[in-house]
Write a protein that holds these residues in place. Sequence first.
Motif, PDB file in Angstrom:
ATOM      1  N   ASN A 179       0.926  -1.180   0.055  1.00 36.07           N
ATOM      2  CA  ASN A 179      -0.087  -0.263  -0.176  1.00 36.07           C
ATOM      3  C   ASN A 179       0.743   1.314  -0.115  1.00 36.07           C
ATOM      4  O   ASN A 179       0.378   2.341   0.043  1.00 36.07           O
ATOM      5  CB  ASN A 179      -0.954   0.065   1.107  1.00 36.07           C
ATOM      6  CG  ASN A 179      -1.967  -1.206   1.098  1.00 36.07           C
ATOM      7  OD1 ASN A 179      -2.757  -1.194   0.188  1.00 36.07           O
ATOM      8  ND2 ASN A 179      -2.100  -1.884   2.130  1.00 36.07           N
ATOM      9  N   SER A 205     -10.287   1.028   3.233  1.00 36.44           N
ATOM     10  CA  SER A 205      -9.073   0.627   4.072  1.00 36.44           C
ATOM     11  C   SER A 205      -8.996   1.634   5.356  1.00 36.44           C
ATOM     12  O   SER A 205      -9.631   2.703   5.387  1.00 36.44           O
ATOM     13  CB  SER A 205      -7.584   0.608   3.573  1.00 36.44           C
ATOM     14  OG  SER A 205      -7.214   2.082   3.046  1.00 36.44           O
ATOM     15  N   GLU A 229      -7.591   8.138  13.441  1.00 36.06           N
ATOM     16  CA  GLU A 229      -8.002   6.758  12.900  1.00 36.06           C
ATOM     17  C   GLU A 229      -8.962   6.819  11.881  1.00 36.06           C
ATOM     18  O   GLU A 229     -10.290   7.553  12.373  1.00 36.06           O
ATOM     19  CB  GLU A 229      -8.236   5.695  13.843  1.00 36.06           C
ATOM     20  CG  GLU A 229      -6.989   5.563  14.576  1.00 36.06           C
ATOM     21  CD  GLU A 229      -5.799   4.610  13.923  1.00 36.06           C
ATOM     22  OE1 GLU A 229      -6.190   3.904  13.229  1.00 36.06           O
ATOM     23  OE2 GLU A 229      -4.727   5.107  14.073  1.00 36.06           O
ATOM     24  N   ARG A 264      -6.821   4.055   8.077  1.00 35.54           N
ATOM     25  CA  ARG A 264      -5.617   4.580   7.977  1.00 35.54           C
ATOM     26  C   ARG A 264      -5.446   5.666   9.033  1.00 35.54           C
ATOM     27  O   ARG A 264      -6.532   6.002   9.595  1.00 35.54           O
ATOM     28  CB  ARG A 264      -5.300   5.458   6.534  1.00 35.54           C
ATOM     29  CG  ARG A 264      -5.364   4.432   5.200  1.00 35.54           C
ATOM     30  CD  ARG A 264      -4.083   3.828   5.139  1.00 35.54           C
ATOM     31  NE  ARG A 264      -4.086   2.757   3.950  1.00 35.54           N
ATOM     32  CZ  ARG A 264      -3.707   1.688   4.210  1.00 35.54           C
ATOM     33  NH1 ARG A 264      -3.262   1.346   5.447  1.00 35.54           N
ATOM     34  NH2 ARG A 264      -3.540   0.721   3.182  1.00 35.54           N
ATOM     35  N   THR A 265      -4.543   6.133   9.140  1.00 33.82           N
ATOM     36  CA  THR A 265      -4.159   7.293  10.033  1.00 33.82           C
ATOM     37  C   THR A 265      -3.884   8.521   9.279  1.00 33.82           C
ATOM     38  O   THR A 265      -2.992   8.668   8.586  1.00 33.82           O
ATOM     39  CB  THR A 265      -3.116   7.052  11.197  1.00 33.82           C
ATOM     40  OG1 THR A 265      -3.253   5.799  11.681  1.00 33.82           O
ATOM     41  CG2 THR A 265      -2.974   8.186  12.124  1.00 33.82           C
ATOM     42  N   GLN A 267      -7.111   2.114  -2.387  1.00 38.77           N
ATOM     43  CA  GLN A 267      -7.042   2.462  -0.670  1.00 38.77           C
ATOM     44  C   GLN A 267      -8.509   2.621  -0.260  1.00 38.77           C
ATOM     45  O   GLN A 267      -8.620   2.558   1.034  1.00 38.77           O
ATOM     46  CB  GLN A 267      -6.183   3.715  -0.511  1.00 38.77           C
ATOM     47  CG  GLN A 267      -4.790   3.672  -0.931  1.00 38.77           C
ATOM     48  CD  GLN A 267      -4.165   2.388  -0.221  1.00 38.77           C
ATOM     49  OE1 GLN A 267      -4.114   2.207   0.861  1.00 38.77           O
ATOM     50  NE2 GLN A 267      -3.542   1.564  -0.857  1.00 38.77           N
ATOM     51  N   THR A 325      -2.812  10.771   4.868  1.00 40.15           N
ATOM     52  CA  THR A 325      -2.709   9.622   5.393  1.00 40.15           C
ATOM     53  C   THR A 325      -1.039   9.360   5.465  1.00 40.15           C
ATOM     54  O   THR A 325      -0.561   9.969   4.776  1.00 40.15           O
ATOM     55  CB  THR A 325      -3.346   8.501   4.656  1.00 40.15           C
ATOM     56  OG1 THR A 325      -2.764   8.312   3.620  1.00 40.15           O
ATOM     57  CG2 THR A 325      -4.898   8.628   4.675  1.00 40.15           C
ATOM     58  N   GLU A 326      -0.794   8.388   6.233  1.00 37.30           N
ATOM     59  CA  GLU A 326       0.882   7.745   6.315  1.00 37.30           C
ATOM     60  C   GLU A 326       0.976   7.556   4.819  1.00 37.30           C
ATOM     61  O   GLU A 326       2.386   7.796   4.542  1.00 37.30           O
ATOM     62  CB  GLU A 326       0.751   6.705   7.124  1.00 37.30           C
ATOM     63  CG  GLU A 326       0.148   5.542   6.881  1.00 37.30           C
ATOM     64  CD  GLU A 326      -1.260   5.142   7.260  1.00 37.30           C
ATOM     65  OE1 GLU A 326      -1.546   4.048   7.842  1.00 37.30           O
ATOM     66  OE2 GLU A 326      -1.930   6.325   7.359  1.00 37.30           O
ATOM     67  N   ASN A 327       0.392   6.821   4.058  1.00 27.30           N
ATOM     68  CA  ASN A 327       0.711   6.857   2.849  1.00 27.30           C
ATOM     69  C   ASN A 327       0.145   7.881   1.501  1.00 27.30           C
ATOM     70  O   ASN A 327      -0.019   7.541   0.407  1.00 27.30           O
ATOM     71  CB  ASN A 327       0.102   5.271   2.400  1.00 27.30           C
ATOM     72  CG  ASN A 327      -1.222   5.119   2.113  1.00 27.30           C
ATOM     73  OD1 ASN A 327      -1.927   5.877   2.755  1.00 27.30           O
ATOM     74  ND2 ASN A 327      -1.607   3.999   1.619  1.00 27.30           N
TER      75      ASN A 327
END
Length: 444
Positions: A298, A382, A421, A384-385, A379, A401-403
């Motif tokens: 991801n 899903s 979250e 995520r943070t 994504q 998000t982190e990604n």
Amino acid sequence: MENRKKVAFYTLGCKLNFSETSTIARNFNDEGFDRVDFEEVADIYVINTCSVTENADKQFKQVVKKAMKLNDKAFVAAVGCYAQLKPEELAAVDGVDLVLGATEKFKITDYINDLSKNDMGEVHSCEIAEADFYVGSYSIGDRTRAFLKVQDGCDYKCTYCTIPLARGISRSDALENVLQNAKEISSQNIKEIVLTGVNIGDYGKGEFGNKKHEHTFLDLVQALDKVEGIERLRISSIEPNLLKNETIEFVSKSRTFVPHFHIPLQSGSNDILKLMKRRYLREVYTERVNKIREVMPNACIGVDVIVGFPGETDEHFLETYHFLNEMDISYLHVFTYSERDNTEAANMPGIVPANVRAKRSKMLRGLSVKKRRAFYESQLGSNRTVLFESENKEGYIHGFTENYVKVKTPWNPELVNTLQEINLTKIDEDGSVRLEFLNKLAEV
């Protein structure tokens, strides 16, 4: 307090410039100046310049005009890469009083004795070989994330690039200094640090151009991962030949490093890569992307690409287009090649007409939209943070998000600079993703 002078800053160019502007601003603060926004009336305007694109040159003149409109008696100083490469040219711009090269920019307060306007900009610049010392810096207080400089300069000889001429040889900050800066940043409630430099994968070369690596980039990443109080660490642009499998594997298991890589490609044609004097071929790039996907399915993978380089035929361009189209990447940063003085490429045959460069750029930008959309769609659903930013944009608060999926939700000031979250629900018309909070407390 009434007599304190006001200083404003404008930064052109990269994350590294932003980190250095912040350090220069703190120097002014230590000398008793108050920092104000560039849109406000100030006694001094400092413009940190960029030399990477033609537009940055033009932008400089517009920024000077803007400063003069706000206060025609203000003292205007130019620092940064363009100031190193073309000091006389900047000094001749109407309104500019001081131009400082690569070694002088961090000593700017020493050069400001009185704030009276000069008929012609005063130049203090060095031979770039003299830029052999390292000044650490980081940006803070500007946003929810900080840019932490770990390296400066470059030893590569890419034929299109002026950065080695503007910033000198590759040199790095000592590991203990980087860790100390990271601790200072984390103590100020900043949730994310972005590592920045000219060629950060080359981290470890000594302060004075000492080619012996005291530490490697992997050592740096492993040490930063242990710093208390940092929620997120992000690696900015890193060369594919310097992004080692060990680093990719470490990031995949890391406590703080996020699954986001930005890896310059520049061309998907090996012929063009050789003309550019890049230090890898496209096969290496494919290996890196495949390795990231293997351990971080991801992850977000961004790509720099240049169109219209001398000698780039339609076949070469289509090779790049198809290479990128088939690869599992997330977005592109597309640069249209522009000739820069004192570079090898400026004298190369096979000049690509401007209208062809523009057409190729448009095609790749369209591909980038398609790639980002496909990545975002992958994504959806899903958890995520997200780290929320501080701006209210038309009633919405945005974050990443982190990604590196850009998300939005109705404005709520309590979310600013918080990690939440969330579940990614649907893609909006503007390309950002709507979300649902998993923790209902967030919806206060």
